[in-house]
Design a protein around this motif. Structure first.
Motif, mmCIF file in Angstrom:
data_model
loop_
_atom_site.group_PDB
_atom_site.id
_atom_site.type_symbol
_atom_site.label_atom_id
_atom_site.label_comp_id
_atom_site.label_asym_id
_atom_site.label_seq_id
_atom_site.Cartn_x
_atom_site.Cartn_y
_atom_site.Cartn_z
ATOM 1 N N ASN A 45 -0.335 -12.637 4.554
ATOM 2 C CA ASN A 45 0.511 -12.110 5.634
ATOM 3 C C ASN A 45 0.044 -10.758 6.157
ATOM 4 O O ASN A 45 0.238 -10.457 7.333
ATOM 5 C CB ASN A 45 1.954 -11.997 5.104
ATOM 6 C CG ASN A 45 2.800 -11.069 5.935
ATOM 7 O OD1 ASN A 45 3.319 -11.461 6.989
ATOM 8 N ND2 ASN A 45 2.940 -9.814 5.513
ATOM 9 N N ARG A 75 0.861 -1.192 0.000
ATOM 10 C CA ARG A 75 0.000 0.000 0.000
ATOM 11 C C ARG A 75 0.889 1.230 0.000
ATOM 12 O O ARG A 75 0.680 2.169 -0.718
ATOM 13 C CB ARG A 75 -0.904 0.034 1.234
ATOM 14 C CG ARG A 75 -2.008 -0.997 1.228
ATOM 15 C CD ARG A 75 -2.947 -0.776 2.374
ATOM 16 N NE ARG A 75 -2.238 -0.638 3.648
ATOM 17 C CZ ARG A 75 -2.822 -0.381 4.805
ATOM 18 N NH1 ARG A 75 -4.129 -0.225 4.865
ATOM 19 N NH2 ARG A 75 -2.110 -0.289 5.918
ATOM 20 N N TYR A 106 -7.308 -8.626 17.790
ATOM 21 C CA TYR A 106 -6.185 -9.245 17.061
ATOM 22 C C TYR A 106 -6.143 -10.752 17.306
ATOM 23 O O TYR A 106 -6.032 -11.555 16.370
ATOM 24 C CB TYR A 106 -4.892 -8.582 17.537
ATOM 25 C CG TYR A 106 -3.636 -9.046 16.847
ATOM 26 C CD1 TYR A 106 -3.326 -8.631 15.557
ATOM 27 C CD2 TYR A 106 -2.735 -9.882 17.507
ATOM 28 C CE1 TYR A 106 -2.146 -9.044 14.936
ATOM 29 C CE2 TYR A 106 -1.564 -10.290 16.896
ATOM 30 C CZ TYR A 106 -1.273 -9.868 15.608
ATOM 31 O OH TYR A 106 -0.118 -10.282 15.001
ATOM 32 N N THR A 147 9.949 -6.430 14.164
ATOM 33 C CA THR A 147 9.496 -5.650 12.997
ATOM 34 C C THR A 147 8.912 -4.330 13.506
ATOM 35 O O THR A 147 8.859 -4.098 14.716
ATOM 36 C CB THR A 147 8.366 -6.387 12.221
ATOM 37 O OG1 THR A 147 7.198 -6.423 13.052
ATOM 38 C CG2 THR A 147 8.748 -7.789 11.813
HETATM 39 P P1 NDP Z 1 4.281 -4.771 9.700
HETATM 40 O O1 NDP Z 1 3.392 -3.778 10.356
HETATM 41 O O2 NDP Z 1 5.738 -4.557 9.706
HETATM 42 O O3 NDP Z 1 3.807 -5.011 8.193
HETATM 43 C C1 NDP Z 1 2.462 -5.262 7.905
HETATM 44 C C2 NDP Z 1 2.276 -5.388 6.426
HETATM 45 O O4 NDP Z 1 0.874 -5.579 6.163
HETATM 46 C C3 NDP Z 1 2.702 -4.142 5.673
HETATM 47 O O5 NDP Z 1 3.329 -4.521 4.475
HETATM 48 C C4 NDP Z 1 1.384 -3.456 5.380
HETATM 49 O O6 NDP Z 1 1.403 -2.710 4.197
HETATM 50 C C5 NDP Z 1 0.462 -4.638 5.196
HETATM 51 N N1 NDP Z 1 -0.940 -4.286 5.367
HETATM 52 C C6 NDP Z 1 -1.570 -3.858 6.479
HETATM 53 N N2 NDP Z 1 -2.865 -3.618 6.220
HETATM 54 C C7 NDP Z 1 -3.062 -3.912 4.917
HETATM 55 C C8 NDP Z 1 -4.175 -3.858 4.052
HETATM 56 N N3 NDP Z 1 -5.388 -3.439 4.454
HETATM 57 N N4 NDP Z 1 -4.022 -4.220 2.762
HETATM 58 C C9 NDP Z 1 -2.815 -4.626 2.314
HETATM 59 N N5 NDP Z 1 -1.711 -4.686 3.076
HETATM 60 C C10 NDP Z 1 -1.844 -4.326 4.359
HETATM 61 O O7 NDP Z 1 3.898 -6.144 10.389
HETATM 62 P P2 NDP Z 1 4.729 -7.496 10.586
HETATM 63 O O8 NDP Z 1 5.622 -7.712 9.445
HETATM 64 O O9 NDP Z 1 5.255 -7.490 11.952
HETATM 65 O O10 NDP Z 1 3.525 -8.554 10.549
HETATM 66 C C11 NDP Z 1 3.210 -9.323 9.397
HETATM 67 C C12 NDP Z 1 2.192 -10.379 9.799
HETATM 68 O O11 NDP Z 1 2.751 -11.189 10.828
HETATM 69 C C13 NDP Z 1 0.908 -9.787 10.362
HETATM 70 O O12 NDP Z 1 -0.191 -10.551 9.937
HETATM 71 C C14 NDP Z 1 1.111 -9.912 11.848
HETATM 72 O O13 NDP Z 1 -0.106 -9.978 12.523
HETATM 73 C C15 NDP Z 1 1.886 -11.213 11.937
HETATM 74 N N6 NDP Z 1 2.649 -11.361 13.154
HETATM 75 C C16 NDP Z 1 3.663 -10.510 13.485
HETATM 76 C C17 NDP Z 1 4.366 -10.709 14.655
HETATM 77 C C18 NDP Z 1 5.489 -9.840 15.070
HETATM 78 O O14 NDP Z 1 6.017 -10.061 16.192
HETATM 79 N N7 NDP Z 1 5.933 -8.884 14.293
HETATM 80 C C19 NDP Z 1 4.029 -11.793 15.570
HETATM 81 C C20 NDP Z 1 2.962 -12.636 15.135
HETATM 82 C C21 NDP Z 1 2.311 -12.404 13.966
HETATM 83 P P3 NDP Z 1 1.627 -1.110 4.160
HETATM 84 O O15 NDP Z 1 2.661 -0.775 5.199
HETATM 85 O O16 NDP Z 1 2.088 -0.874 2.762
HETATM 86 O O17 NDP Z 1 0.317 -0.521 4.492
#
Ligand code: NDP
Length: 248
Positions: free
Chosen positions: A89, A48, A154, A189
């Motif tokens: 993801n 996005r 969540y 992250t």
């Molecule tokens: P980040 O916040 O670093 O990244 C999230 C990503 O999701 C970004 O690329 C963002 O895109 C995208 N995103 C969010 N909303 C939308 C949407 N409506 N449409 C399309 N893309 C979207 O998160 P993480 O990398 O930490 O997390 C990734 C996944 O892993 C998530 O599902 C999270 O719940 C899960 N997770 C993470 C953990 C952690 O400790 N970090 C632990 C357990 C699970 P953009 O920025 O371009 O909007």
């Protein structure tokens, strides 16, 4: 030494696939896209804001918008071919205690994390059924099983992915499509960078491996699930959490 006794060739071999990762602009999704590209797959990732790693096809898409999801798949199909491996993801948090949680806090998290995953899985299904091959991988979280104070939205969205994936595993197994869930623990992250130091320390103290996870810990598991070697795994919930959630 006879030929039979020679050391077997253990170099990884796997079929190159068309992969789509949602939320590939940063964090875990970016790391997954990068690693799968390096492994030789043809990778697309949604964004996005920001960009996607070099060599990966970037498709702009907000997964809360069904029209954008459809358009993103169409773009990937014409550039790379039908999606064979889907990594759902993209996810967000809107943390607060239940007493203070607004309807919007609840619904935006469910809409992105759960409904968004439903939407991309549904759009991917027809081509996977036709190909009699598909790998769907849903990124859940350790808190989907453990629960987490301040995260009812969540946590509910992430445990919902388990029911979604396991139902899909039953619906699509006979067509050669697998559906699995990966549950990361505490990964470094942007999502976790906002947490207070004392909370990070509290979590780290509870992790048997004694450290936070790295993005590549998750990406390595996804690479395996996308590989030929993982063909008999479906309906699984695979924790990648340093032991934080074990017992659930
Ligand atoms: P980040 O916040 O670093 O990244 C999230 C990503 O999701 C970004 O690329 C963002 O895109 C995208 N995103 C969010 N909303 C939308 C949407 N409506 N449409 C399309 N893309 C979207 O998160 P993480 O990398 O930490 O997390 C990734 C996944 O892993 C998530 O599902 C999270 O719940 C899960 N997770 C993470 C953990 C952690 O400790 N970090 C632990 C357990 C699970 P953009 O920025 O371009 O909007």
């Amino acid at each position: 030494m006879s030929d039979d006794e020679a050391t077997p060739d253990t170099s990884p071999t796997t079929t190159a696939r068309v992969v789509l990762v949602t939320g590939g602009s940063k964090g875990i999704g970016r790391g997954i896209a990068q690693r799968l590209h390096a492994a030789g797959h043809r990778v697309a990732a949604t964004y996005r804001s920001g960009d996607v790693p070099e060599g990966v096809l970037g498709v702009r898409c907000d997964i809360t918008d069904p029209g954008q999801v459809d358009a993103a798949f169409t773009e990937v199909e014409s550039a790379l071919g039908p999606v064979e491996v889907l990594v759902a993801n993209a996810g967000i948090t809107r943390d607060t205690l239940l007493m203070r949680m607004s309807d919007d806090d609840w619904s935006s998290v469910i809409e992105t994390n759960l409904t968004g995953s439903f939407r991309v899985a549904k759009r991917a299904t027809r081509a996977m059924m036709r190909a009699r091959f598909g790998r769907m991988i849903f990124i859940s979280s350790v808190v989907g099983q453990l629960g987490s104070a301040g995260q009812v939205n969540y946590s509910a969205s992430k445990s919902g992915l388990v029911g979604l994936a396991r139902s899909l595993a039953r619906e699509l197994g006979s067509r050669g499509v697998t559906a699995n869930v990966v549950a990361p623990g505490f990964i470094e992250t942007d999502m976790t960078a906002v947490l207070a130091d004392d909370l990070v320390k509290k979590y780290t103290d509870q992790i048997p491996l004694g450290r936070l996870g790295a993005v590549d810990d998750i990406a390595a598991t996804i690479e395996f699930l996308a590989s030929d070697a993982a063909g008999y795994i479906t309906g699984a919930l695979i924790p990648v959490d340093g032991g934080l959630g074990m017992g659930h």
